[in-house]
Motif scaffolding. Structure first.
Motif, mmCIF file in Angstrom:
data_model
loop_
_atom_site.group_PDB
_atom_site.id
_atom_site.type_symbol
_atom_site.label_atom_id
_atom_site.label_comp_id
_atom_site.label_asym_id
_atom_site.label_seq_id
_atom_site.Cartn_x
_atom_site.Cartn_y
_atom_site.Cartn_z
ATOM 1 N N ARG A 134 0.627 -1.222 0.014
ATOM 2 C CA ARG A 134 0.036 0.080 -0.376
ATOM 3 C C ARG A 134 0.789 1.057 -0.106
ATOM 4 O O ARG A 134 -0.018 2.536 -0.167
ATOM 5 C CB ARG A 134 -0.855 -0.065 1.201
ATOM 6 C CG ARG A 134 -0.069 0.115 2.527
ATOM 7 C CD ARG A 134 -1.284 0.128 3.722
ATOM 8 N NE ARG A 134 -0.507 0.107 4.986
ATOM 9 C CZ ARG A 134 -1.407 0.191 6.200
ATOM 10 N NH1 ARG A 134 -2.591 -0.038 6.109
ATOM 11 N NH2 ARG A 134 -0.372 0.289 7.200
ATOM 12 N N GLU A 135 2.258 1.106 0.285
ATOM 13 C CA GLU A 135 3.116 2.300 0.288
ATOM 14 C C GLU A 135 4.189 2.558 -0.407
ATOM 15 O O GLU A 135 4.256 2.666 -1.642
ATOM 16 C CB GLU A 135 3.262 2.667 1.749
ATOM 17 C CG GLU A 135 3.468 3.988 2.058
ATOM 18 C CD GLU A 135 3.605 4.470 3.424
ATOM 19 O OE1 GLU A 135 4.094 5.652 3.682
ATOM 20 O OE2 GLU A 135 3.638 3.708 4.246
ATOM 21 N N GLU A 144 -4.186 -1.180 -1.057
ATOM 22 C CA GLU A 144 -4.619 -1.838 0.235
ATOM 23 C C GLU A 144 -5.321 -3.033 0.347
ATOM 24 O O GLU A 144 -6.541 -2.992 -0.210
ATOM 25 C CB GLU A 144 -5.508 -0.741 0.896
ATOM 26 C CG GLU A 144 -5.517 -0.820 2.603
ATOM 27 C CD GLU A 144 -5.116 0.212 3.378
ATOM 28 O OE1 GLU A 144 -5.345 0.143 4.592
ATOM 29 O OE2 GLU A 144 -4.655 1.508 2.616
ATOM 30 N N THR A 148 -7.598 -6.647 1.717
ATOM 31 C CA THR A 148 -8.232 -7.211 2.760
ATOM 32 C C THR A 148 -8.580 -8.515 2.341
ATOM 33 O O THR A 148 -8.298 -8.791 1.387
ATOM 34 C CB THR A 148 -9.903 -6.445 3.054
ATOM 35 O OG1 THR A 148 -10.531 -6.404 1.492
ATOM 36 C CG2 THR A 148 -9.522 -5.236 3.476
ATOM 37 N N VAL A 159 -7.934 -5.972 -3.241
ATOM 38 C CA VAL A 159 -7.122 -4.928 -3.130
ATOM 39 C C VAL A 159 -7.873 -3.584 -3.814
ATOM 40 O O VAL A 159 -8.265 -3.610 -4.850
ATOM 41 C CB VAL A 159 -5.682 -5.196 -3.909
ATOM 42 C CG1 VAL A 159 -4.735 -4.035 -3.603
ATOM 43 C CG2 VAL A 159 -5.086 -6.529 -3.548
ATOM 44 N N THR A 188 2.487 -7.585 7.112
ATOM 45 C CA THR A 188 2.068 -6.478 6.814
ATOM 46 C C THR A 188 2.897 -5.439 7.840
ATOM 47 O O THR A 188 2.467 -4.172 8.000
ATOM 48 C CB THR A 188 0.280 -6.102 7.222
ATOM 49 O OG1 THR A 188 0.207 -6.866 8.444
ATOM 50 C CG2 THR A 188 -0.267 -6.627 6.189
ATOM 51 N N ASN A 216 0.109 -3.997 12.160
ATOM 52 C CA ASN A 216 -0.645 -3.494 11.383
ATOM 53 C C ASN A 216 -1.592 -4.643 10.790
ATOM 54 O O ASN A 216 -1.531 -5.513 9.784
ATOM 55 C CB ASN A 216 0.015 -3.125 10.041
ATOM 56 C CG ASN A 216 0.584 -1.791 10.159
ATOM 57 O OD1 ASN A 216 0.308 -1.014 10.954
ATOM 58 N ND2 ASN A 216 1.862 -1.752 9.457
#
Length: 326
Positions: free
Chosen positions: A36-37, A114, A116, A125, A143, A274
């Motif tokens: 995600r980053e 992101e 789940t 995502v 994570t 996380n």
């Protein structure tokens, strides 16, 4: 849109996740990795690597002052904090880019967004372009974790910093309080102390670097004190009063509370995994104080779901995450 299928989906591209993905690809599996980053995770972008780059600058600065001992001369020794930070960010950026190259080379599908876990074997995502569905019999959760914030000691980026603020400091602290003497706290204490800040470290346990070998922490403490650091062990910061340009810290030690004034505080009091918002509980994974409970083989008890690195039990170190990933 139909879900894209893989043998393995890895969530998180830090030193646990990207190493796991590469190993699986080398073993002939089809692999996707979700991030995600930044590729490289905290370690490469906001942790191990940029802090070492800062510490290297501090070390060279320290050695320049000792030039004479080596038969060398150096005049007008000084530093430019912005340039030191810029070098550190460049080193981190280079390595993060290198991970992108490794993903391509190993034919690993990178999905930025992101994740789940809506159901067993499914990863959803949220990307810039909408939602992408992935399916895999095996999912590795890598994570990672983030800085823990204690009530009353929350970072504001101005007077009270987390490691992220400390890696890109807006100014050079004059009087610095570091709360927590694990690896992260001590690295910043050492860096700013070497550059001339007046540094105090407060540790709640009876010794600094509490997870290291006792002999090492005793030796380190002696060296740090010799370099001018103030170290308070078995001490606790009860509260911080923030005013313009200054923080008054109430520090409890040996049953007494003392107040000390600082212009900057770095909070390094541990980490939180996380693991929230992924849907782990619904799948049946056990979570203990934010960390996912696993067995010796990183299994969660949910078929096909593994957890490695900082999202599970410690020690929370990059090389341990990589080893678990392999």
């Amino acid at each position: 849109m139909a879900a894209r299928s893989f043998d393995l989906v890895v969530i998180g591209a830090g030193p646990g996740g990207y190493v796991a993905a590469i190993r699986a690809a080398q073993l002939g599996k089809s692999v996707a990795i979700v991030e995600r980053e930044n590729l490289g995770g905290i370690c490469l972008n906001w942790g191990c690597i940029p802090t070492k780059a800062l510490l290297r600058s501090a070390e060279v600065f320290h050695l320049m002052h000792r030039a004479k001992e080596f038969g060398l001369t150096a005049e007008k020794i000084g530093f430019d904090l912005d340039a030191v930070v810029k070098r550190s960010r460049k080193v981190a950026g280079q390595l993060s880019g290198g991970i992108g190259h490794l993903m391509k080379k190993n034919k690993i599908t990178v999905v930025m967004g992101e994740a789940t876990l809506p159901a067993k074997g499914k990863v959803s995502v949220k990307t810039d372009k909408g939602t992408e569905e992935l399916a895999a019999a095996n999912i590795i959760l890598a994570t990672g974790a983030r800085a823990r914030e204690l009530p009353g000691l929350e970072a504001d980026g101005d007077l009270v910093w987390t490691y992220r603020h400390a890696l890109q400091p807006k100014r050079m602290p004059k009087k610095l309080l570091v709360i927590g003497s694990g690896a992260i706290g001590i690295e910043f204490a050492s860096f700013f102390n070497t550059l001339g800040a007046d540094v105090t470290v407060v540790e709640v346990m009876e010794r600094i670097l509490p997870v290291e070998d006792a002999e090492i922490s005793a030796f380190a403490q002696k060296q740090f004190e010799k370099q001018g650091m103030t170290i308070m062990t078995k001490a606790m910061v009860k509260k911080l009063d923030r005013a313009k340009g200054k923080v008054t810290a109430h520090i409890e030690r040996r049953g007494k509370v003392e107040t000390h004034e600082f212009d900057t505080v770095i909070s390094a009091v541990g980490i939180v995994a996380n693991t929230e918002g992924l849907g782990l509980e619904k799948l049946g994974a056990k979570i203990d104080r934010s960390f996912v409970v696993t067995d010796d083989y990183c299994r969660t008890g949910v078929e096909g779901l593994y957890v490695i690195g900082d999202a599970t039990n410690g020690p929370w170190l990059a090389h341990k995450a990589s080893h678990e990933g392999v």
